[in-house]
Enzyme design. Structure first.
Site, PDB file in Angstrom:
ATOM      1  N   CYS A   2       3.292 -27.190  78.335  1.00  0.00           N
ATOM      2  CA  CYS A   2       3.552 -27.339  76.902  1.00  0.00           C
ATOM      3  C   CYS A   2       4.022 -26.040  76.262  1.00  0.00           C
ATOM      4  O   CYS A   2       3.612 -24.959  76.651  1.00  0.00           O
ATOM      5  CB  CYS A   2       2.291 -27.784  76.188  1.00  0.00           C
ATOM      6  SG  CYS A   2       1.566 -29.254  76.877  1.00  0.00           S
ATOM      7  N   ARG A  28       9.796 -24.196  80.841  1.00  0.00           N
ATOM      8  CA  ARG A  28       8.384 -24.305  81.221  1.00  0.00           C
ATOM      9  C   ARG A  28       8.053 -25.675  81.804  1.00  0.00           C
ATOM     10  O   ARG A  28       7.026 -25.842  82.442  1.00  0.00           O
ATOM     11  CB  ARG A  28       7.497 -24.071  79.986  1.00  0.00           C
ATOM     12  CG  ARG A  28       7.523 -22.646  79.490  1.00  0.00           C
ATOM     13  CD  ARG A  28       6.872 -22.564  78.133  1.00  0.00           C
ATOM     14  NE  ARG A  28       5.471 -22.919  78.168  1.00  0.00           N
ATOM     15  CZ  ARG A  28       4.464 -22.054  78.068  1.00  0.00           C
ATOM     16  NH1 ARG A  28       4.718 -20.785  77.930  1.00  0.00           N
ATOM     17  NH2 ARG A  28       3.223 -22.448  78.085  1.00  0.00           N
ATOM     18  N   TRP A  74       3.762 -31.429  78.065  1.00  0.00           N
ATOM     19  CA  TRP A  74       3.647 -31.763  79.485  1.00  0.00           C
ATOM     20  C   TRP A  74       2.356 -32.565  79.588  1.00  0.00           C
ATOM     21  O   TRP A  74       1.269 -32.023  79.389  1.00  0.00           O
ATOM     22  CB  TRP A  74       3.582 -30.484  80.315  1.00  0.00           C
ATOM     23  CG  TRP A  74       3.607 -30.717  81.796  1.00  0.00           C
ATOM     24  CD1 TRP A  74       4.710 -30.867  82.589  1.00  0.00           C
ATOM     25  CD2 TRP A  74       2.477 -30.815  82.669  1.00  0.00           C
ATOM     26  NE1 TRP A  74       4.333 -31.054  83.891  1.00  0.00           N
ATOM     27  CE2 TRP A  74       2.971 -31.032  83.977  1.00  0.00           C
ATOM     28  CE3 TRP A  74       1.100 -30.748  82.480  1.00  0.00           C
ATOM     29  CZ2 TRP A  74       2.150 -31.176  85.071  1.00  0.00           C
ATOM     30  CZ3 TRP A  74       0.266 -30.897  83.591  1.00  0.00           C
ATOM     31  CH2 TRP A  74       0.796 -31.109  84.869  1.00  0.00           C
ATOM     32  N   ASN A  98      -1.569 -26.590  72.795  1.00  0.00           N
ATOM     33  CA  ASN A  98      -1.464 -26.385  74.244  1.00  0.00           C
ATOM     34  C   ASN A  98      -2.870 -26.232  74.784  1.00  0.00           C
ATOM     35  O   ASN A  98      -3.680 -25.517  74.179  1.00  0.00           O
ATOM     36  CB  ASN A  98      -0.712 -25.089  74.570  1.00  0.00           C
ATOM     37  CG  ASN A  98       0.776 -25.229  74.373  1.00  0.00           C
ATOM     38  OD1 ASN A  98       1.253 -26.284  73.971  1.00  0.00           O
ATOM     39  ND2 ASN A  98       1.499 -24.161  74.639  1.00  0.00           N
ATOM     40  N   GLY A  99      -3.148 -26.834  75.920  1.00  0.00           N
ATOM     41  CA  GLY A  99      -4.479 -26.704  76.518  1.00  0.00           C
ATOM     42  C   GLY A  99      -5.127 -28.065  76.655  1.00  0.00           C
ATOM     43  O   GLY A  99      -4.474 -29.108  76.530  1.00  0.00           O
ATOM     44  N   GLU A 475       5.652 -21.722 102.529  1.00  0.00           N
ATOM     45  CA  GLU A 475       6.526 -21.520 101.372  1.00  0.00           C
ATOM     46  C   GLU A 475       7.826 -22.341 101.520  1.00  0.00           C
ATOM     47  O   GLU A 475       8.291 -22.957 100.561  1.00  0.00           O
ATOM     48  CB  GLU A 475       6.817 -20.024 101.201  1.00  0.00           C
ATOM     49  CG  GLU A 475       7.760 -19.659 100.070  1.00  0.00           C
ATOM     50  CD  GLU A 475       7.346 -20.163  98.688  1.00  0.00           C
ATOM     51  OE1 GLU A 475       6.219 -20.640  98.524  1.00  0.00           O
ATOM     52  OE2 GLU A 475       8.193 -20.117  97.773  1.00  0.00           O
ATOM     53  N   LYS A 479       9.055 -25.281  98.900  1.00  0.00           N
ATOM     54  CA  LYS A 479      10.353 -25.249  98.213  1.00  0.00           C
ATOM     55  C   LYS A 479      11.059 -26.586  98.376  1.00  0.00           C
ATOM     56  O   LYS A 479      11.580 -27.138  97.418  1.00  0.00           O
ATOM     57  CB  LYS A 479      11.261 -24.148  98.784  1.00  0.00           C
ATOM     58  CG  LYS A 479      11.011 -22.739  98.349  1.00  0.00           C
ATOM     59  CD  LYS A 479      11.166 -22.441  96.890  1.00  0.00           C
ATOM     60  CE  LYS A 479       9.963 -22.741  96.088  1.00  0.00           C
ATOM     61  NZ  LYS A 479       8.891 -21.795  95.924  1.00  0.00           N
ATOM     62  N   GLU A 482       9.187 -29.567  96.413  1.00  0.00           N
ATOM     63  CA  GLU A 482       9.140 -29.550  94.947  1.00  0.00           C
ATOM     64  C   GLU A 482      10.491 -29.850  94.305  1.00  0.00           C
ATOM     65  O   GLU A 482      10.532 -30.431  93.233  1.00  0.00           O
ATOM     66  CB  GLU A 482       8.494 -28.279  94.384  1.00  0.00           C
ATOM     67  CG  GLU A 482       9.263 -27.014  94.500  1.00  0.00           C
ATOM     68  CD  GLU A 482       8.520 -25.815  93.905  1.00  0.00           C
ATOM     69  OE1 GLU A 482       7.843 -25.944  92.885  1.00  0.00           O
ATOM     70  OE2 GLU A 482       8.652 -24.715  94.482  1.00  0.00           O
ATOM     71  N   HIS A 498      -3.025 -31.337 117.487  1.00  0.00           N
ATOM     72  CA  HIS A 498      -4.373 -31.806 117.146  1.00  0.00           C
ATOM     73  C   HIS A 498      -4.320 -32.923 116.115  1.00  0.00           C
ATOM     74  O   HIS A 498      -5.313 -33.199 115.454  1.00  0.00           O
ATOM     75  CB  HIS A 498      -5.234 -30.631 116.670  1.00  0.00           C
ATOM     76  CG  HIS A 498      -5.406 -29.599 117.738  1.00  0.00           C
ATOM     77  ND1 HIS A 498      -6.234 -29.797 118.824  1.00  0.00           N
ATOM     78  CD2 HIS A 498      -4.807 -28.395 117.935  1.00  0.00           C
ATOM     79  CE1 HIS A 498      -6.149 -28.741 119.638  1.00  0.00           C
ATOM     80  NE2 HIS A 498      -5.284 -27.886 119.109  1.00  0.00           N
ATOM     81  N   LYS A 594       6.752 -24.766  84.721  1.00  0.00           N
ATOM     82  CA  LYS A 594       6.940 -23.394  85.194  1.00  0.00           C
ATOM     83  C   LYS A 594       5.658 -22.588  85.054  1.00  0.00           C
ATOM     84  O   LYS A 594       5.329 -21.766  85.894  1.00  0.00           O
ATOM     85  CB  LYS A 594       8.075 -22.740  84.386  1.00  0.00           C
ATOM     86  CG  LYS A 594       8.410 -21.329  84.814  1.00  0.00           C
ATOM     87  CD  LYS A 594       9.082 -21.327  86.163  1.00  0.00           C
ATOM     88  CE  LYS A 594       9.264 -19.931  86.743  1.00  0.00           C
ATOM     89  NZ  LYS A 594       9.452 -19.989  88.204  1.00  0.00           N
TER      90      LYS A 594
END
Ligand code: M6R
Length: 599
Positions: A2, A28, A74, A98-99, A475, A479, A482, A498, A594
């Site tokens: 947000c 964001r 968001w 926000n929060g 990583e 990438k 996402e 395994h 973000k």
């Protein structure tokens, strides 16, 4: 996540300022947007599911308003729709938030018993209701806010307007960032400095449990008891507004291509000669280094752990901040906790940092955004110089973190004499040449595009590796998933048989890197095992390997301290071109933000 913008002015129409701010905060990540203003005694609220440009279509171009608040949401509580979008109005109070209000169920019941009804599923509407309730009860905004702070659990950055007040915006803050920008006859509120940089570089930072009253010509900030606080004014020193994409189709590609510069810039102060390494913090008094972060930043921590343990004999543990904050941390004064964050606002990382500080143990941070909440909270901070990272998928911030942590490990090796001086000098030379070392890898786009063509229609992709190469596999896999939405997993190469190997079928893509000659043969054996089961394999390596059963991407032979910086480039670009072939919204992948400012 947000974003908040607010503005009050006696000279300017605030509508374009709010819209500009929301556009700047788009990076964001959000799913709905809204704006409200008071004009001639009337409160107007516009909200949309979707993008800021959709909101703009709902706003008349001819309004000249002087007070307003705006938001990109968001979703956390309640679906993505117009009703749950902010601003929320209850009675006399309109807010953006926000929060997360953690005790909102309890508060909702209490307010319902007092006769309140609610339209949305959002916790924010309850916060607005509670503020309205206290405002009606006390007829005093200070008492209202002070009571609100006492009663509400969770995190909040709130911007508030009272219906009949066309002059003042009120702000309240706990565990979610909020700044107040200032200029002559116009003041601003934002969750992020970039949102207001077009208009002013001067701002105040609100701390937890503080609240403020902002008019066009005055800013007053109070503590939770209502005592006036004198605040230092800050001046933004970073590069100007968020840069544009330049010649690139996406910020992500631009940011990948910039890495040859951003890495160099980040480590520049420490690599000119061996004595420069001593500018970095001295870690010798610690017996253990804990590294705490989320997502990609945590993956950068895995590289640091490997280098510290392998080359300096120092025990190091890496933790996901979301887990660390609720577990037994075995802290003592011989432990240094390193926090890594691009945004400097990640809620879990910040909470873990506060926990370590409560235990009175030392903290050091690797942060990209200056003056961010994490940067301000740390005992000591080293900044990465990646510049603004706009694409949600972190690339240049990651390599800057890895480079800085590698140089920190090198400096520790120098202090502890665990690496020969001659070797150190050679590694520093390599670091100084990083731009030219990376250039050929960054330019080899055809190779990555061709691989992307082979994998973009697949439903599952695997990444394997051992040691440092396992950290890179994690990583690489993140990438890809996402931004391309292809399911992908990273496994320690030796762990495949395994369980996971049962998922390998004909033509399943498997990526791997083998950059450690001590264990490369083992990784290649694991690759052969999946090839025998039909997998289509790709290997990034610095060794001369000719094998027709998989495709090799060759990287230059460099010291172990630099290898991750090279290995990650093909992984980043393959993910990028795969997402591009799938027509994904590369810079703003679905559901992602973000800056993850909620738990
Ligand atoms: O801002 P931070 O570095 O604290 O963010 C941590 C993660 O949210 C972030 O790295 C996330 O995993 C990225 N989207 C990965 O590309």
């Amino acid at each position: 996540m947000c974003g908040i913008v607010g503005c009050v002015s006696t000279k300017k129409n605030i509508i374009p300022i709010l819209v500009d701010g929301l556009n700047t905060l788009e990076y964001r990540g959000y799913d709905s947007a809204g704006l409200s203003y008071i004009k001639d005694g009337n409160l107007i609220i516009n909200k949309v599911k979707g993008r800021v440009k959709d909101l703009e279509n709902h706003i008349s171009k001819n309004i000249n308003a002087n007070i307003g608040i705006a938001h990109t949401r968001w979703a956390t509580h309640g679906k993505v729709n117009e009703i749950n979008a902010h601003p929320h109005n209850v009675g006399n109070i309109t807010i953006v938030h926000n929060g997360i209000i953690e005790n909102f169920h309890k508060l909702k019941e209490k307010l319902k018993n007092k006769g309140y009804t609610f339209k949305s599923e959002s916790d924010t509407e309850i916060a607005a209701g509670l503020l309205d309730y206290y405002y009606n009860k006390y007829q005093n905004i200070d008492k209202t806010i002070q009571k609100f702070i006492k009663k509400v659990d969770g995190s909040y950055a709130i911007c508030l307007m009272i219906n009949n007040d066309e002059k003042t915006i009120y702000v309240i803050k706990k565990d979610s960032p909020l700044i107040i920008g200032t200029s002559k006859h116009t003041n601003y509120i934002a969750s992020d400095v970039p949102a207001i940089l077009k208009y002013t570089k001067k701002y105040y930072i609100l701390e937890d449990y503080e609240y403020g009253k902002i008019t066009s010509d005055d800013i007053k900030i109070y503590d939770k008891e209502g005592k006036l606080i004198q605040k230092e004014i800050k001046e933004y020193q970073g590069s100007d507004l968020i840069s544009d994409k330049g010649i690139y189709d996406h910020y992500m590609l631009k940011e990948i291509m910039e890495q040859n510069i951003t890495i160099r810039k980040t480590i520049n102060p420490y690599i000119n000669n061996i004595e420069d390494l001593l500018k970095l913090p001295d870690l010798t008094k610690y017996e253990r280094i804990d590294i705490i972060a989320c997502g990609t930043a945590m993956h950068a921590g895995l590289v640091a752990k490997y280098l510290l343990e392998e080359y300096t004999n120092t025990k190091s543990e890496v933790f996901l901040a979301s887990e660390y904050r609720y577990q037994n941390n075995f802290l003592n004064n011989k432990v240094l906790s390193i926090f890594i964050s691009q945004s400097g606002e990640t809620a879990d990382t910040l909470a873990a940092l506060k926990k370590v500080q409560q235990a009175k143990c030392d903290t050091l941070g690797i942060v990209n955004v200056k003056e961010s909440s994490i940067a301000r909270t740390l005992d000591q901070v080293l900044y990465t110089e990646a510049g603004p990272e706009i694409a949600v998928a972190s690339t240049k911030a990651y390599t800057s973190q890895v480079a800085l942590l590698s140089v920190l490990a090198l400096s520790h090796a120098y202090r502890t004499k665990t690496i020969k001086e001659e070797k150190l000098i050679h590694i520093l030379e390599e670091f100084r040449s990083i731009t030219s070392i990376l250039n050929p890898l960054l330019e080899d786009t055809k190779t990555y595009e061709n691989i992307a063509k082979k994998i973009y229609e697949k439903s599952d992709v695997f990444y394997i590796g051992r040691g440092l190469d396992y950290a890179l596999a994690m990583e690489g896999s993140l990438k890809l998933k996402e931004i391309s939405y292809i399911h992908s997993e990273a496994y320690a190469a030796g762990e495949l048989k395994h369980g996971t190997i049962s998922l390998i079928t004909k033509n399943t893509p498997v990526f791997s890197s083998a950059t450690n000659k001590k264990i490369n043969a083992k990784t290649i054996s694991n690759l052969k095992e999946v090839i025998s089961r039909g997998a289509e394999c790709y290997l990034i390596t610095d060794e001369d390997i000719t094998d027709n059963s998989f495709q090799t991407i060759k990287i230059k032979k460099v010291s172990m301290f630099l290898k991750p910086l090279l290995t990650i480039i093909p992984y980043q670009l393959i993910a990028y071109y795969t997402a591009k072939l799938k027509n994904c919204d590369i810079d703003k992948p679905r559901n992602l933000a973000k800056s993850v400012t909620v738990e």
